[in-house]
Write a protein that holds these residues in place. Sequence first.
Motif, PDB file in Angstrom:
ATOM      1  N   VAL A 157       9.741  11.036  -2.438  1.00 55.58           N
ATOM      2  CA  VAL A 157       8.460  10.842  -3.121  1.00 55.58           C
ATOM      3  C   VAL A 157       7.700   9.765  -2.361  1.00 55.58           C
ATOM      4  O   VAL A 157       8.102   8.598  -2.348  1.00 55.58           O
ATOM      5  CB  VAL A 157       8.651  10.442  -4.594  1.00 55.58           C
ATOM      6  CG1 VAL A 157       7.291  10.316  -5.281  1.00 55.58           C
ATOM      7  CG2 VAL A 157       9.523  11.457  -5.316  1.00 55.58           C
ATOM      8  N   ASP A 158       6.628  10.158  -1.716  1.00 57.39           N
ATOM      9  CA  ASP A 158       5.807   9.257  -0.892  1.00 57.39           C
ATOM     10  C   ASP A 158       4.620   8.802  -1.732  1.00 57.39           C
ATOM     11  O   ASP A 158       3.688   9.573  -1.992  1.00 57.39           O
ATOM     12  CB  ASP A 158       5.347  10.005   0.357  1.00 57.39           C
ATOM     13  CG  ASP A 158       4.565   9.104   1.319  1.00 57.39           C
ATOM     14  OD1 ASP A 158       4.223   7.976   0.939  1.00 57.39           O
ATOM     15  OD2 ASP A 158       4.293   9.555   2.453  1.00 57.39           O
ATOM     16  N   VAL A 159       4.669   7.542  -2.178  1.00 55.97           N
ATOM     17  CA  VAL A 159       3.584   6.969  -2.984  1.00 55.97           C
ATOM     18  C   VAL A 159       2.686   6.172  -2.039  1.00 55.97           C
ATOM     19  O   VAL A 159       3.082   5.128  -1.521  1.00 55.97           O
ATOM     20  CB  VAL A 159       4.141   6.070  -4.101  1.00 55.97           C
ATOM     21  CG1 VAL A 159       3.001   5.554  -4.978  1.00 55.97           C
ATOM     22  CG2 VAL A 159       5.152   6.837  -4.934  1.00 55.97           C
ATOM     23  N   ASP A 160       1.500   6.675  -1.803  1.00 57.58           N
ATOM     24  CA  ASP A 160       0.583   6.089  -0.817  1.00 57.58           C
ATOM     25  C   ASP A 160      -0.669   5.602  -1.535  1.00 57.58           C
ATOM     26  O   ASP A 160      -1.574   6.375  -1.844  1.00 57.58           O
ATOM     27  CB  ASP A 160       0.234   7.130   0.248  1.00 57.58           C
ATOM     28  CG  ASP A 160      -0.469   6.509   1.456  1.00 57.58           C
ATOM     29  OD1 ASP A 160      -1.033   5.411   1.315  1.00 57.58           O
ATOM     30  OD2 ASP A 160      -0.436   7.131   2.532  1.00 57.58           O
ATOM     31  N   GLY A 165       0.779  -1.224   0.000  1.00 54.33           N
ATOM     32  CA  GLY A 165       0.000   0.000   0.000  1.00 54.33           C
ATOM     33  C   GLY A 165       0.812   1.277   0.000  1.00 54.33           C
ATOM     34  O   GLY A 165       0.272   2.338  -0.313  1.00 54.33           O
ATOM     35  N   ARG A 166       2.122   1.209   0.362  1.00 55.57           N
ATOM     36  CA  ARG A 166       2.857   2.462   0.465  1.00 55.57           C
ATOM     37  C   ARG A 166       4.346   2.216   0.275  1.00 55.57           C
ATOM     38  O   ARG A 166       4.873   1.184   0.697  1.00 55.57           O
ATOM     39  CB  ARG A 166       2.607   3.104   1.839  1.00 55.57           C
ATOM     40  CG  ARG A 166       3.196   4.497   1.993  1.00 55.57           C
ATOM     41  CD  ARG A 166       2.937   5.032   3.388  1.00 55.57           C
ATOM     42  NE  ARG A 166       3.313   6.440   3.511  1.00 55.57           N
ATOM     43  CZ  ARG A 166       3.304   7.098   4.654  1.00 55.57           C
ATOM     44  NH1 ARG A 166       2.924   6.493   5.777  1.00 55.57           N
ATOM     45  NH2 ARG A 166       3.662   8.377   4.684  1.00 55.57           N
ATOM     46  N   ASN A 167       5.018   3.176  -0.346  1.00 52.23           N
ATOM     47  CA  ASN A 167       6.471   3.129  -0.472  1.00 52.23           C
ATOM     48  C   ASN A 167       6.986   4.562  -0.578  1.00 52.23           C
ATOM     49  O   ASN A 167       6.397   5.400  -1.258  1.00 52.23           O
ATOM     50  CB  ASN A 167       6.901   2.324  -1.704  1.00 52.23           C
ATOM     51  CG  ASN A 167       8.408   2.210  -1.797  1.00 52.23           C
ATOM     52  OD1 ASN A 167       9.088   2.072  -0.777  1.00 52.23           O
ATOM     53  ND2 ASN A 167       8.933   2.272  -3.002  1.00 52.23           N
ATOM     54  N   GLU A 217      -1.763   2.023  -8.524  1.00 52.02           N
ATOM     55  CA  GLU A 217      -1.550   0.581  -8.616  1.00 52.02           C
ATOM     56  C   GLU A 217      -0.799   0.086  -7.369  1.00 52.02           C
ATOM     57  O   GLU A 217      -0.241   0.882  -6.613  1.00 52.02           O
ATOM     58  CB  GLU A 217      -0.741   0.256  -9.877  1.00 52.02           C
ATOM     59  CG  GLU A 217      -1.450   0.597 -11.172  1.00 52.02           C
ATOM     60  CD  GLU A 217      -2.746  -0.168 -11.326  1.00 52.02           C
ATOM     61  OE1 GLU A 217      -2.714  -1.415 -11.293  1.00 52.02           O
ATOM     62  OE2 GLU A 217      -3.802   0.486 -11.474  1.00 52.02           O
ATOM     63  N   PRO A 218      -0.776  -1.243  -7.136  1.00 48.81           N
ATOM     64  CA  PRO A 218       0.016  -1.771  -6.013  1.00 48.81           C
ATOM     65  C   PRO A 218       1.459  -1.287  -6.078  1.00 48.81           C
ATOM     66  O   PRO A 218       2.068  -1.220  -7.147  1.00 48.81           O
ATOM     67  CB  PRO A 218      -0.085  -3.290  -6.205  1.00 48.81           C
ATOM     68  CG  PRO A 218      -1.371  -3.489  -6.938  1.00 48.81           C
ATOM     69  CD  PRO A 218      -1.507  -2.303  -7.846  1.00 48.81           C
ATOM     70  N   VAL A 219       1.995  -0.941  -4.924  1.00 46.69           N
ATOM     71  CA  VAL A 219       3.324  -0.342  -4.889  1.00 46.69           C
ATOM     72  C   VAL A 219       4.145  -0.982  -3.779  1.00 46.69           C
ATOM     73  O   VAL A 219       3.676  -1.196  -2.670  1.00 46.69           O
ATOM     74  CB  VAL A 219       3.221   1.189  -4.676  1.00 46.69           C
ATOM     75  CG1 VAL A 219       2.402   1.516  -3.447  1.00 46.69           C
ATOM     76  CG2 VAL A 219       4.586   1.820  -4.579  1.00 46.69           C
ATOM     77  N   VAL A 270       0.229  10.991  -4.028  1.00 48.57           N
ATOM     78  CA  VAL A 270       1.681  11.053  -4.140  1.00 48.57           C
ATOM     79  C   VAL A 270       2.109  12.411  -3.595  1.00 48.57           C
ATOM     80  O   VAL A 270       1.619  13.455  -4.050  1.00 48.57           O
ATOM     81  CB  VAL A 270       2.151  10.890  -5.599  1.00 48.57           C
ATOM     82  CG1 VAL A 270       3.657  11.069  -5.694  1.00 48.57           C
ATOM     83  CG2 VAL A 270       1.739   9.532  -6.147  1.00 48.57           C
ATOM     84  N   VAL A 271       3.019  12.400  -2.612  1.00 47.52           N
ATOM     85  CA  VAL A 271       3.512  13.630  -1.996  1.00 47.52           C
ATOM     86  C   VAL A 271       4.999  13.757  -2.307  1.00 47.52           C
ATOM     87  O   VAL A 271       5.771  12.809  -2.081  1.00 47.52           O
ATOM     88  CB  VAL A 271       3.281  13.635  -0.467  1.00 47.52           C
ATOM     89  CG1 VAL A 271       3.827  14.923   0.152  1.00 47.52           C
ATOM     90  CG2 VAL A 271       1.788  13.489  -0.160  1.00 47.52           C
ATOM     91  N   ILE A 272       5.422  14.900  -2.823  1.00 48.44           N
ATOM     92  CA  ILE A 272       6.822  15.148  -3.179  1.00 48.44           C
ATOM     93  C   ILE A 272       7.370  16.209  -2.226  1.00 48.44           C
ATOM     94  O   ILE A 272       6.753  17.275  -2.041  1.00 48.44           O
ATOM     95  CB  ILE A 272       6.948  15.608  -4.638  1.00 48.44           C
ATOM     96  CG1 ILE A 272       6.304  14.573  -5.569  1.00 48.44           C
ATOM     97  CG2 ILE A 272       8.408  15.832  -5.010  1.00 48.44           C
ATOM     98  CD1 ILE A 272       6.237  15.014  -7.018  1.00 48.44           C
TER      99      ILE A 272
END
Length: 648
Positions: free
Chosen positions: A612-615, A540-542, A638-640, A621-623
């Motif tokens: 880069v927070d891909v949630d 769910g998050r990376n 998509e799944p991350v 997406v927070v940069i």
Amino acid sequence: MNGHPLGNLGPLIDNRPLPSPKTEERMPAPDVPPSLDPEPAADSRAPRRNGSGQSIRLGPVAVAAVCVLVPWFYAWTASNGLPFGLGRPQEGYYNLLTRAFLRGQLHLLVEPDRGLFEITEPYHWGKNAHYRLHDASLYHGKYYLYFGAGPAVTLFVPWRLLGLGDLPESLAATIFASGSFLFAMGLLRHLTRRFLPATPLWMQTAGVLVLGCVNVCPFILRGVEVYQVAITAGSFFLLGSAYLMTTAPAGPAARPWARIVGGSLFLGLAVASRPNHLLVAPLILLLAWPALRTAGGRLWVRALVTLAPLGSCLLLVVLYNYARFGSFTEFGLRYQLVGHDPLPWYEIRGLVPGLYFYFVAPLAMSLEFPCFFLDRWYPGTLPHSYWGPDPNAGLLLHSPYLLILVAAPWLLRGVPVPGLPLLRQRMLLLLGVGVGLPVLTSVVAPIASMRYQVDFISFLIVLALLLWFLADQRWSGRRRLALRAVGALTMAWACLVNVALSLTGYDGTLRLENPELFRSLERRAEPLRVGLGRLLVRDGRNIARMRIAFPERAAAEREPLLSSGFVEAHDVVWARAVGPGRWSFVLQPAQGPEQESPPVAIEPRRFQACEVDVDRIRGQVVIRLEGTEIARLRGRLEPVRENTTWVG
């Protein structure tokens, strides 16, 4: 000790003289009354006092509050938060049937389209689609309904005779569903008081709440049509019959006949609403056996009085069939105009798929509100004649506390409960209804649908709650605490899932009918949705970290900053040069439209820490540069995970 300040401690006071040391060993230890539970939970049963000194029992107040809250929730669900439309003409099928009955005829006032009689096969679902009245029965040029006439006779006709006009089917289903909940609650409370009176009131209140939320009524009330009216009416009368039969008093001086006759009448009306309830009618009748056995009069007279109301209803049903279709056993299914091939009857191959869909079909889970949805997946090959499959979620998945039923033989062995043989008999009969209906219905017709769980799930819920209460009294210490914790958690899960399913129903009715209310609920439930996503979603998050220097001018219109997902479906964050030293960021998701952030000024040619927070859970997406947020982009991601993220 009435009026004594210590009246509530009466059972603890013994005015007998203290035994001498010689006789003390010979005296048996006094039995502790079952109501004196050493656990703190027993204190919840004691009355509290208000400022005026009057006694207040919080347990009954809490139960009464739930009994008001649940019907309100049913009404809110069925109406989608909008007015029911009282006083306006209603075109629901039961209103059409009511108008026909009041005109003195059995067929609907709706005239069939002439095109039906101009095609060669008017019953073929591929040819009659443009002309048919869906799911009506066409016979000798007239429309009939195969749905049971019980709801029309007992509610719709009286409503109209009172001068109230047409009854919205959503309100009718709400009335029947509320009544079925109250009967199930009454059945649970009666059996608890009769056999397990020491059950803490907080557990009884929790049980009543579970009965209201988890009986699948909230789900089927979302988008009510004729099907839901027939099902809720059948459930109302069947549970009403079970309640009246079970609570009929037994004993030489008892007067059980009012309840027995009422239970028999309700059983007949249940069959008149849902004919499949006839399959378990003998089990419902047996609930009255303790009262019948001790009642006065000859056996054949007792049997006649008991069976007369049920027999009268069955006679009217078969005469109703004969008057319409010239057959006592034809309900109109043979002449039904539907969107599929006619269903075969008595198909034994439908048993295994039916039990799978009713009991163990998995839930579909998603990050989209409300997170829980139905699925159509089946692990094997369905029989060619099987209809659907319809969207389903097995009750052991959406209500896992029902697994306690598996432990029933062990829990009921050697329990010090007064009247244990009678309790076992009651529970066995209720189990027969709760299991017999899905088994027999799956054999009679190869079809399973989530809404059919309303027919039988309340009986299983009552049984599961009784076993929970019983195990709570059988165990003590840490085992009791563990039992209570597991029971509370599984019931909370069941309430959460069933309420979530009720927000969508089969067709997402709330989103379509009242989108503003749906969005409001979505916003309020966001913390819960995110929490569930963090707990249940692995990918769910990376957060991707890098050191990056932005040029003063870009060589291309936009350049990839980060990609996430798989080759087949991936999301891309692009960096776009808006002007010298000014950049915006574009999220290009695999599904859905692109989104671009406002431009920001970035010092060129200087390496900075970029994050880069891909949630996927929050869909954003927070940069950040040097810890400062410079862009926030939203979209369906998509799944991350770490090994599927690339710096571009």
